[in-house]
Enzyme design. Structure first.
Site, PDB file in Angstrom:
ATOM      1  N   THR A  13      51.265  11.596  75.013  1.00 37.84           N
ATOM      2  CA  THR A  13      49.901  11.715  74.164  1.00 37.84           C
ATOM      3  C   THR A  13      49.461  12.971  73.899  1.00 37.84           C
ATOM      4  OG1 THR A  13      48.467  11.563  76.200  1.00 37.84           O
ATOM      5  CG2 THR A  13      49.275   9.588  75.392  1.00 37.84           C
ATOM      6  N   ALA A 252      43.014  19.935  80.884  1.00 37.88           N
ATOM      7  CA  ALA A 252      43.266  18.651  80.043  1.00 37.88           C
ATOM      8  C   ALA A 252      43.952  18.951  78.879  1.00 37.88           C
ATOM      9  CB  ALA A 252      42.043  17.951  79.759  1.00 37.88           C
ATOM     10  N   LYS A 253      44.331  17.837  78.259  1.00 34.55           N
ATOM     11  CA  LYS A 253      45.186  17.984  77.043  1.00 34.55           C
ATOM     12  C   LYS A 253      44.456  18.714  75.998  1.00 34.55           C
ATOM     13  CE  LYS A 253      48.599  14.525  77.769  1.00 34.55           C
ATOM     14  NZ  LYS A 253      48.906  13.157  78.354  1.00 34.55           N
ATOM     15  N   ARG A 254      43.050  18.716  76.080  1.00 35.37           N
ATOM     16  CA  ARG A 254      42.184  19.420  75.000  1.00 35.37           C
ATOM     17  C   ARG A 254      42.259  20.938  75.065  1.00 35.37           C
ATOM     18  NH1 ARG A 254      38.784  17.317  78.511  1.00 35.37           N
ATOM     19  NH2 ARG A 254      38.035  18.944  79.864  1.00 35.37           N
TER      20      ARG A 254
END
Ligand code: GLU
Length: 287
Positions: A13, A252-254
């Site tokens: 994702t 996190a992915k952010r």
């Protein structure tokens, strides 16, 4: 004793970041040190959030980092039959029921109920659809209403009896699956949930030691219950610490700057990135 089999199971994702690198290195290093096997699984059951280009990027990042894996990569999206078979088995035990509630309806019901049940991760599903009669269920399903399949947790726990798992960090842990309530195991647009697919796959792939972040510790209560209901072998677990940024926030992915791609493009070497992920070369694999 049979050889250790570990795995890394990212969801495509977004891009892999240093936290993922840490997790992958825990699993890979443990297997390699023990002369065991390290498997790679891509958890892409959620077609609305997962993208093939992220999968490709993940494989590229892992190779660049110096990791290798044994056997073919398992893509969960190619194995819905396996999850269907597990659902059928649970249905045959009368442990599944269709839930027609929308997220908004659940929220409203939780707000309305004075003593809404609460679990480890906030309020639990209040059980609205658990008591629907067989005729109403059939009618609504036949009428094309969207529904999820939920596990009747109380019924499942009554059947399984007390359960526990062995965690290499936390020790022997008593499973408390009721703390999650009636979890969703399938949806119309996602025919298997994370809980179901991960449990089935770890068993099918012969994983003996599940290494993953401590953010997934609570999920293991549910996985342990599913193992009992589906008669699956029980692996050992190691829920490792999470990497954090300078301010103590978990990555996190952010956090774009911490993605392996960004670090590579900024000129970092694989050895430097392994060190940033907590594994300086030459140092024995840490827990
Ligand atoms: N796919 C999950 C994630 O990326 C991890 C699953 C697991 O390790 O059990 O968060």
């Amino acid at each position: 004793m049979s050889a250790v089999v570990t795995r890394f199971a990212p969801s495509p994702t977004g891009e892999l970041h240093l936290g993922h690198a840490h997790s992958a290195l825990v699993g890979w290093g443990t297997a390699r040190r023990a002369g065991g096997r390290f498997l790679l699984r891509i958890e892409d059951i959620d077609g609305t959030r997962c993208r093939p280009e992220f999968t490709a990027g993940m494989l590229r990042d892992l190779v660049w980092l110096g990791l290798d894996w044994d056997g073919p990569v398992r893509l969960q999206s190619e194995h819905f039959d396996d999850y269907r078979a597990a659902l059928d088995r649970l249905a045959a035990q009368q442990l599944l029921y269709p839930c027609f509630c929308t997220r908004a309806a659940i929220k409203a019901e939780v707000a309305r109920a004075a003593a809404a049940p609460h679990g480890a991760e906030g309020s639990l599903y209040p059980g609205t659809c658990r008591s629907l009669g067989a005729t109403e269920r059939k009618q609504r399903m036949a009428g094309g209403e969207a529904y999820a399949l939920r596990l009747d947790a109380a019924g499942a726990v009554a059947l399984s009896g007390p359960l526990w798992w062995e965690d290499e960090i936390a020790g022997r842990v008593a499973a408390d699956p009721s703390s999650h309530g009636d979890v969703v195991l399938a949806r119309k647009d996602t025919p298997a949930s994370y809980h179901l697919a991960v449990t089935v796959d770890d068993a099918l792939q012969g994983v003996t030691l599940v290494t993953r972040g401590e953010d997934l510790f609570a999920a293991t209560h549910v996985h342990r219950l599913l193992q009992a209901l589906l008669d699956l072998p029980v692996p050992r677990y190691r829920h490792h610490r999470l990497l954090t940024d300078e301010s103590g926030r978990r990555l996190a992915k952010r956090d774009r700057a911490a993605t392996l791609k960004a670090l590579r493009e900024a000129g970092q070497t694989p050895a430097k990135v392994r060190a940033m992920a907590g594994f300086p070369d030459g140092v024995a694999v840490r827990r």
